[in-house]
Design an enzyme around this catalytic site. Structure first.
Site, PDB file in Angstrom:
ATOM      1  CE  LYS A   1    -103.793 -12.796  36.456  1.00  0.00           C
ATOM      2  NZ  LYS A   1    -104.025 -13.115  37.999  1.00  0.00           N
TER       3      LYS A   1
ATOM      4  CE1 TYR B   1    -105.172  -6.759  47.953  1.00  0.00           C
ATOM      5  CE2 TYR B   1    -103.050  -8.255  47.231  1.00  0.00           C
ATOM      6  CZ  TYR B   1    -104.014  -7.473  48.206  1.00  0.00           C
ATOM      7  OH  TYR B   1    -103.433  -7.606  49.520  1.00  0.00           O
ATOM      8  CG  ASP B   2    -106.439 -11.100  39.615  1.00  0.00           C
ATOM      9  OD1 ASP B   2    -105.881 -10.335  38.731  1.00  0.00           O
ATOM     10  OD2 ASP B   2    -106.445 -12.565  39.438  1.00  0.00           O
TER      11      ASP B   2
ATOM     12  CG  ASP C   1     -92.304 -12.451  46.984  1.00  0.00           C
ATOM     13  OD1 ASP C   1     -93.000 -13.301  47.767  1.00  0.00           O
ATOM     14  OD2 ASP C   1     -91.869 -11.755  47.586  1.00  0.00           O
ATOM     15  CB  SER C   2     -95.922 -12.278  42.729  1.00  0.00           C
ATOM     16  OG  SER C   2     -96.904 -13.235  43.181  1.00  0.00           O
TER      17      SER C   2
ATOM     18  CG  HIS D   1     -97.617 -10.173  37.840  1.00  0.00           C
ATOM     19  ND1 HIS D   1     -98.879 -10.878  37.182  1.00  0.00           N
ATOM     20  CD2 HIS D   1     -97.761 -10.852  38.943  1.00  0.00           C
ATOM     21  CE1 HIS D   1     -99.479 -11.177  38.295  1.00  0.00           C
ATOM     22  NE2 HIS D   1     -98.794 -11.351  39.544  1.00  0.00           N
TER      23      HIS D   1
HETATM   24  P1  IMP Z   1     -97.512 -15.155  45.850  1.00  0.00           P
HETATM   25  O1  IMP Z   1     -96.198 -14.481  45.413  1.00  0.00           O
HETATM   26  O2  IMP Z   1     -98.041 -15.865  44.564  1.00  0.00           O
HETATM   27  O3  IMP Z   1     -97.643 -15.799  46.961  1.00  0.00           O
HETATM   28  O4  IMP Z   1     -98.507 -13.689  45.809  1.00  0.00           O
HETATM   29  C1  IMP Z   1     -98.369 -12.884  46.532  1.00  0.00           C
HETATM   30  C2  IMP Z   1     -99.649 -12.234  47.067  1.00  0.00           C
HETATM   31  O5  IMP Z   1     -99.769 -11.203  45.764  1.00  0.00           O
HETATM   32  C3  IMP Z   1    -101.193 -12.888  46.717  1.00  0.00           C
HETATM   33  O6  IMP Z   1    -101.519 -13.386  47.815  1.00  0.00           O
HETATM   34  C4  IMP Z   1    -101.956 -11.891  46.153  1.00  0.00           C
HETATM   35  O7  IMP Z   1    -102.485 -11.085  47.244  1.00  0.00           O
HETATM   36  C5  IMP Z   1    -101.003 -10.980  45.407  1.00  0.00           C
HETATM   37  N1  IMP Z   1    -101.206 -11.408  43.864  1.00  0.00           N
HETATM   38  C6  IMP Z   1     -99.904 -11.949  43.129  1.00  0.00           C
HETATM   39  N2  IMP Z   1    -100.160 -12.118  42.013  1.00  0.00           N
HETATM   40  C7  IMP Z   1    -101.557 -11.870  41.853  1.00  0.00           C
HETATM   41  C8  IMP Z   1    -102.399 -11.875  40.633  1.00  0.00           C
HETATM   42  O8  IMP Z   1    -102.092 -12.362  39.526  1.00  0.00           O
HETATM   43  N3  IMP Z   1    -103.651 -11.513  41.072  1.00  0.00           N
HETATM   44  C9  IMP Z   1    -103.964 -11.082  42.312  1.00  0.00           C
HETATM   45  N4  IMP Z   1    -103.276 -10.916  43.185  1.00  0.00           N
HETATM   46  C10 IMP Z   1    -101.975 -11.147  42.943  1.00  0.00           C
END
Ligand code: IMP
Length: 202
Positions: A177, A156-157, A71-72, A182
């Site tokens: 990258k 958001y990159d 989750d990010s 992360h």
């Molecule tokens: P997920 O956990 O991959 O679903 O990411 C959740 C949300 O966090 C994504 O939809 C983006 O909005 C943001 N996000 C996570 N990682 C990145 C990244 O590496 N670049 C840009 N946005 C990110």
């Protein structure tokens, strides 16, 4: 039985990244779809770690392989760590990132560089067949720029800038990258945990 990891994602870029980093360990690495698993999971945790573990446990209940889930999101310090775990849902799931990014820049109007600090966070949870689990957190520190730049990456990159490179993460190649991201950092940390797990089993 071959050694298997199921990564709870449908995202091919994430699959490529994990296969690159774990390639030398001899695991077969499958996405949920490749493993034939289809479960609806409500990610209602309050932290990245909670959400990753909710996902990993839900999938581990359907199979006997090692399960990874991530989750990010983006934390902006000046905005009390918004959008945080709501990064994908910020301003609505269907709102374009051009609009979300413009909105965040607007909310930082007049804020000096030293107060524009931000980070991408990625939690990865692993559930092992013996029922134990581990959760790790990888981050990349940066700041929110004054205008979007770059067309690589996603989300958001274009507004997330790293001092080390003097540009946004949307201006880096995927290889550049991944080396500092992360998710790359969390995957590398979890690799150490996996090796420890393997060694503990002899
Ligand atoms: P997920 O956990 O991959 O679903 O990411 C959740 C949300 O966090 C994504 O939809 C983006 O909005 C943001 N996000 C996570 N990682 C990145 C990244 O590496 N670049 C840009 N946005 C990110």
């Amino acid at each position: 039985m071959s050694k298997k990891i199921i990564f709870a994602t449908g995202n091919q870029d994430k699959m490529r990244e994990i296969r690159e980093i774990y390639g030398d360990l001899g695991y077969e690495i499958l996405s949920m779809k490749e493993a034939g698993i289809d479960v609806d999971i409500v990610e209602d945790g309050e932290t990245f770690e909670e959400n990753a573990l909710i996902k990993a446990k839900a999938i581990a209940a359907c199979c006997d392989a090692i399960v990874f889930a991530d989750d990010s999101g983006l934390e902006i310090d000046y905005l009390n760590k918004e959008p945080g775990v709501y990064s994908a849902r910020y301003m609505g799931e269907d709102t374009s990132y051009d609009i979300k990014n413009a909105n965040l820049i607007q909310r930082l109007d007049g804020v000096a560089k030293e107060d524009r600090t931000a980070r991408f966070v990625c939690a990865i949870a692993a559930v092992f067949p013996d029922g134990s689990h581990k959760v790790v957190r990888g981050t990349i520190e940066g700041y929110i720029g004054w205008e979007p730049a770059g067309t690589n990456g996603f989300g958001y990159d274009p507004i997330f800038y790293v001092d080390e490179y003097g540009c946004s993460t949307a201006e880096l190649s995927p290889e550049e990258k991944n080396k500092i991201s992360h998710r790359g950092n969390a995957l590398r940390m979890m690799k150490e945990e996996l090796i420890t797990y393997e060694n503990s089993r002899g």
